[in-house]
Design an enzyme around this catalytic site. Structure first.
Site, PDB file in Angstrom:
ATOM      1  N   GLU A 124      28.194  38.606  41.857  1.00  0.00           N
ATOM      2  CA  GLU A 124      28.834  37.929  43.685  1.00  0.00           C
ATOM      3  C   GLU A 124      27.274  37.421  43.205  1.00  0.00           C
ATOM      4  O   GLU A 124      26.641  37.394  42.816  1.00  0.00           O
ATOM      5  CB  GLU A 124      28.413  39.101  44.386  1.00  0.00           C
ATOM      6  CG  GLU A 124      29.636  40.708  43.966  1.00  0.00           C
ATOM      7  CD  GLU A 124      29.234  41.515  44.625  1.00  0.00           C
ATOM      8  OE1 GLU A 124      29.088  42.367  45.367  1.00  0.00           O
ATOM      9  OE2 GLU A 124      30.972  42.140  45.361  1.00  0.00           O
ATOM     10  N   CYS A 175      35.712  36.798  41.009  1.00  0.00           N
ATOM     11  CA  CYS A 175      36.104  38.312  40.761  1.00  0.00           C
ATOM     12  C   CYS A 175      36.113  38.328  39.254  1.00  0.00           C
ATOM     13  O   CYS A 175      35.810  37.316  38.013  1.00  0.00           O
ATOM     14  CB  CYS A 175      38.136  38.003  41.015  1.00  0.00           C
ATOM     15  SG  CYS A 175      37.643  38.102  42.679  1.00  0.00           S
ATOM     16  N   GLU A 230      38.655  38.877  37.176  1.00  0.00           N
ATOM     17  CA  GLU A 230      39.977  38.049  36.455  1.00  0.00           C
ATOM     18  C   GLU A 230      39.428  37.487  35.815  1.00  0.00           C
ATOM     19  O   GLU A 230      39.790  36.020  34.519  1.00  0.00           O
ATOM     20  CB  GLU A 230      40.668  38.095  36.632  1.00  0.00           C
ATOM     21  CG  GLU A 230      42.037  39.930  37.779  1.00  0.00           C
ATOM     22  CD  GLU A 230      40.658  40.313  38.195  1.00  0.00           C
ATOM     23  OE1 GLU A 230      39.531  40.401  39.279  1.00  0.00           O
ATOM     24  OE2 GLU A 230      41.847  40.713  39.654  1.00  0.00           O
ATOM     25  N   CYS A 241      43.404  34.688  42.021  1.00  0.00           N
ATOM     26  CA  CYS A 241      43.539  35.546  40.521  1.00  0.00           C
ATOM     27  C   CYS A 241      44.688  35.056  40.102  1.00  0.00           C
ATOM     28  O   CYS A 241      44.765  34.775  38.988  1.00  0.00           O
ATOM     29  CB  CYS A 241      42.674  36.605  40.363  1.00  0.00           C
ATOM     30  SG  CYS A 241      40.595  36.716  40.690  1.00  0.00           S
TER      31      CYS A 241
HETATM   32  N1  THU Z   1      37.392  41.686  43.113  1.00  0.00           N
HETATM   33  C1  THU Z   1      37.861  41.523  41.571  1.00  0.00           C
HETATM   34  O1  THU Z   1      36.936  41.337  40.987  1.00  0.00           O
HETATM   35  N2  THU Z   1      38.871  40.853  41.553  1.00  0.00           N
HETATM   36  C2  THU Z   1      39.926  41.405  42.173  1.00  0.00           C
HETATM   37  O2  THU Z   1      40.717  40.537  42.141  1.00  0.00           O
HETATM   38  C3  THU Z   1      39.425  41.523  43.697  1.00  0.00           C
HETATM   39  C4  THU Z   1      38.052  41.677  44.282  1.00  0.00           C
HETATM   40  C5  THU Z   1      35.746  41.866  43.061  1.00  0.00           C
HETATM   41  C6  THU Z   1      35.430  40.798  44.284  1.00  0.00           C
HETATM   42  C7  THU Z   1      33.981  41.215  44.652  1.00  0.00           C
HETATM   43  O3  THU Z   1      32.926  41.096  43.866  1.00  0.00           O
HETATM   44  C8  THU Z   1      34.830  43.081  45.003  1.00  0.00           C
HETATM   45  O4  THU Z   1      35.277  42.675  43.999  1.00  0.00           O
HETATM   46  C9  THU Z   1      34.361  43.487  46.323  1.00  0.00           C
HETATM   47  O5  THU Z   1      36.067  42.435  46.477  1.00  0.00           O
END
Ligand code: THU
Length: 157
Positions: free
Chosen positions: A64, A73, A75, A115
């Site tokens: 983040e 994300c 993935e 993703c």
């Molecule tokens: N997030 C992921 O890493 N993968 C996903 O498919 C959905 C969301 C993360 C993004 C963010 O850092 C946190 O989860 C909350 O949305």
């Protein structure tokens, strides 16, 4: 006018032990990868693990940023790392695990639309199905191909 129907199938397991050996290893790698999450804003830790055609596993975790759209994300972190490091190797499977403050959740963490689109591209690049495994505590979902998560995939290639 005809009404068309899209049928999507996926498998549900109740524990990681029920998976075949390869999927089990990948699911465990996704859970381990959660420790690499940097999530000071959402506190939702996500880990992802990509298996290449060679058997190699590449891990990623969500990252983040104070400027929210600059984060990424788990993935895509994993897929882009795999794509950049092993550009000639196909991605065959990806496992995802997530939970608040790094505790694996009870409901599978499902990949966001962006993703899914990136998964679709690497599946097209490989010319073979890319399976997607979502891991939660006591519930695991396996989709055999990205089409099942993103019907009518956009493909300009
Ligand atoms: N997030 C992921 O890493 N993968 C996903 O498919 C959905 C969301 C993360 C993004 C963010 O850092 C946190 O989860 C909350 O949305």
């Amino acid at each position: 006018m005809t009404t068309k129907e899209i049928n999507i199938q996926y498998q549900e397991y109740t524990s990681i032990e029920e998976l075949n050996a390869e999927d089990r290893e990948l699911a465990q790698a996704a859970v381990e990868a959660m420790s690499g999450a940097y999530a000071p804003y959402s506190h939702f830790h996500v880990g992802a693990a990509v298996r290449l055609s060679t058997g190699k596993i590449v891990k990623g975790a969500n990252q983040e940023n104070a400027a929210f759209p600059s984060g990424l994300c788990a993935e895509r972190t994993a897929m882009f790392a795999a794509g950049a490091k092993y550009p000639d190797k196909d991605m065959r499977s990806i496992a995802i695990a997530g939970g608040v403050y790094g505790k694996l959740g009870k409901h599978p963490a499902t990949p966001c639309g962006a993703c899914r689109q990136v998964m679709a591209q690497y599946q097209t690049k490989a010319g073979k199905p890319l399976s997607v495994i979502m891991v939660a505590d006591g519930k695991i979902w396996k989709f055999e191909k990205v089409d099942d998560l993103l019907p009518m995939i956009f493909n300009s290639i």
